[in-house]
Enzyme design. Structure first.
Site, mmCIF file in Angstrom:
data_model
loop_
_atom_site.group_PDB
_atom_site.id
_atom_site.type_symbol
_atom_site.label_atom_id
_atom_site.label_comp_id
_atom_site.label_asym_id
_atom_site.label_seq_id
_atom_site.Cartn_x
_atom_site.Cartn_y
_atom_site.Cartn_z
ATOM 1 N N GLN A 102 0.850 -1.184 0.000
ATOM 2 C CA GLN A 102 0.000 0.000 0.000
ATOM 3 C C GLN A 102 0.887 1.236 0.000
ATOM 4 O O GLN A 102 1.688 1.433 0.927
ATOM 5 C CB GLN A 102 -0.927 0.028 1.227
ATOM 6 C CG GLN A 102 -1.955 1.157 1.119
ATOM 7 C CD GLN A 102 -2.806 1.336 2.358
ATOM 8 O OE1 GLN A 102 -2.270 1.482 3.462
ATOM 9 N NE2 GLN A 102 -4.109 1.352 2.203
ATOM 10 N N TYR A 171 -5.646 10.631 4.683
ATOM 11 C CA TYR A 171 -4.263 10.857 4.245
ATOM 12 C C TYR A 171 -4.263 11.623 2.911
ATOM 13 O O TYR A 171 -5.316 11.962 2.381
ATOM 14 C CB TYR A 171 -3.515 9.520 4.165
ATOM 15 C CG TYR A 171 -3.239 8.951 5.545
ATOM 16 C CD1 TYR A 171 -2.453 9.644 6.448
ATOM 17 C CD2 TYR A 171 -3.794 7.748 5.955
ATOM 18 C CE1 TYR A 171 -2.215 9.148 7.728
ATOM 19 C CE2 TYR A 171 -3.561 7.239 7.237
ATOM 20 C CZ TYR A 171 -2.765 7.948 8.109
ATOM 21 O OH TYR A 171 -2.536 7.469 9.371
ATOM 22 N N ARG A 321 -8.192 -5.709 12.133
ATOM 23 C CA ARG A 321 -8.070 -6.050 13.555
ATOM 24 C C ARG A 321 -8.254 -7.543 13.851
ATOM 25 O O ARG A 321 -7.486 -8.102 14.658
ATOM 26 C CB ARG A 321 -9.042 -5.183 14.371
ATOM 27 C CG ARG A 321 -8.632 -3.716 14.391
ATOM 28 C CD ARG A 321 -9.734 -2.816 14.911
ATOM 29 N NE ARG A 321 -10.852 -2.741 13.985
ATOM 30 C CZ ARG A 321 -12.009 -2.132 14.240
ATOM 31 N NH1 ARG A 321 -12.207 -1.565 15.428
ATOM 32 N NH2 ARG A 321 -12.972 -2.078 13.331
ATOM 33 N N CYS A 343 -11.773 -10.962 17.847
ATOM 34 C CA CYS A 343 -11.514 -9.517 18.005
ATOM 35 C C CYS A 343 -12.738 -8.817 18.579
ATOM 36 O O CYS A 343 -13.854 -9.021 18.102
ATOM 37 C CB CYS A 343 -11.183 -8.924 16.628
ATOM 38 S SG CYS A 343 -11.081 -7.136 16.596
#
Ligand SMILES: Cc1cc2nc3c(=O)[nH]c(=O)nc-3n(C[C@H](O)[C@H](O)[C@H](O)COP(=O)(O)O)c2cc1C
Length: 371
Positions: A102, A171, A321, A343
């Site tokens: 990424q 971002y 997660r 999780c």
């Protein structure tokens, strides 16, 4: 053995994946201070590959030093980093996995030299954002595109199976899309066509370098879920402009890293109804797009993924997660144990990462030390 199509091989552009589960990009906080791969990071990736996930997307890797978001983040800004990255991809491939990188630049949220794309006071961002230095000039946008193209070359040289452009969560590429961040008045601001320009140009430039067969994906917000931010309608319009520039698939996320309960990593996914919290947007995107859609955000059980695959809402299912807590979750499901991910979405996994200990499940550790 479950007979679901979820667990059968599937094609993503030129890649054949062993199933439809994806490890969504996850900053591991395990690189060196300069962003180089470490043996711990390799071990973490190998555990994921051995754990059965069809595709791993690396943690966001910064394409230029000033685009670094977090400490111990993976870097891809220098040729000197390629050897380490190659060791990581080789190890994943040897373990039967596939891995994309990424590519990212943090813009407002950069660790040190913040580069804003528009003048904006961001002190209301929980101290997360640094005060922007200046609006990126057109020359700097050219340099930014060059940094992505150079990173794309490195990605191929390092043996990654493809690239995902990080344009989600606030971002830099996400800031370009978001009217809240992007107050430019030139050809990179204003209309959604203008706010998508940097994506279209960067994707086209990367495509020219990597060739037609190399998978190019984007992770994008379906909505910023913020006043004055990117809306679903605008996001859809942006993606429709990007696909012809050379996108092979999209990963649909949402929210800003400042967003609390509406952040990309929402807390308390306690029922199947709370799972896959961008599922409605996914349906809308799938209805008009003819590229595969990877859905991320709160996927915790194979039944929910199954129903979303069956009704055509998504093609692949990404998790972050759950795979921190259980790197072998997909193997567990494949072997017939279909209980949901363990999780509990408390987001405590960020904490050790910020302390330099690498991301791991603090809740699991606490349970183990108590028993
Ligand atoms: C520790 C941690 C690090 C993350 N790092 C990234 C990242 O590098 N790039 C990215 O696009 N998303 C990142 N995310 C967001 C996840 O990829 C994902 O979109 C989000 O957590 C929702 O998926 P989940 O419910 O399966 O965790 C991160 C999330 C966590 C918890």
């Amino acid at each position: 053995m479950p007979s679901s199509a979820l667990f059968e091989p599937a094609t993503l552009h030129t890649l054949t994946l062993r199933n439809r589960f994806v490890r969504s990009a996850t900053w591991e906080g395990m690189a060196t201070e300069k962003g180089a791969v470490t043996s711990r990071l390799i071990d973490t990736m190998v555990a994921l590959a051995k754990g059965g996930v069809g595709l791993i997307i690396s943690g966001h890797a910064y394409v230029s030093p000033e685009g670094q978001a977090t400490p111990w983040q993976l870097g891809i800004y220098d040729d000197a980093l390629v050897d380490g990255l190659r060791q990581m991809t080789d190890a994943v491939h040897a373990a039967g996995g596939r891995i994309l990188v990424q590519l990212a630049h943090a813009g407002h949220f950069a660790l040190e030299k913040a580069i804003a794309i528009a003048p904006r006071v961001v002190s209301d961002f929980d101290g997360l954002a640094k005060t922007p230095r200046h609006e990126l000039s057109v020359q700097e946008i050219e340099e930014l595109k060059g940094a992505y193209v150079a990173a794309a070359r490195r990605a191929q040289a390092a043996g990654f199976d493809g690239i995902e452009l990080h344009s989600a969560h606030g971002y830099l590429f996400s800031q370009f899309l978001s009217p809240w961040f992007n107050r430019r008045t030139d050809t990179y601001g204003g209309s959604i066509e203008n706010r998508t320009r940097v994506h279209v140009e960067t994707l086209a430039a990367m495509r020219a370098v990597v060739g037609a067969d190399y998978p190019l994906l984007i992770k994008i917000n379906c909505s910023d879920f913020a006043d004055g931010g990117l809306t679903e309608e605008e996001s859809l319009s942006a993606v429709r402009r990007m696909v012809p520039a050379g996108l092979d698939a999209i990963e649909l996320s949402g929210g800003l890293l400042t967003g609390g309960k509406l952040s990309p990593s929402r807390p308390a996914i306690t029922t199947p109804e709370k799972e896959a919290y961008f599922r409605q947007a996914a349906r809308a995107f799938k209805a008009v797009l003819d590229v595969p859609l990877i859905l991320v955000g709160g996927i915790r059980s194979p039944e929910v993924a199954e129903s979303l695959l069956a009704d055509g809402s998504a093609d692949f299912f990404a998790m972050s997660r759950p795979l921190i807590r259980e790197p072998d979750l997909v193997n567990r499901w494949t072997s017939g144990d279909r209980r949901p991910a363990q999780c509990i979405s408390d987001n405590l996994c960020f904490r050790p990462g910020m302390m330099g200990k690498g991301v791991y499940c603090l809740t699991k550790e606490r349970m183990e030390t108590q028993s």
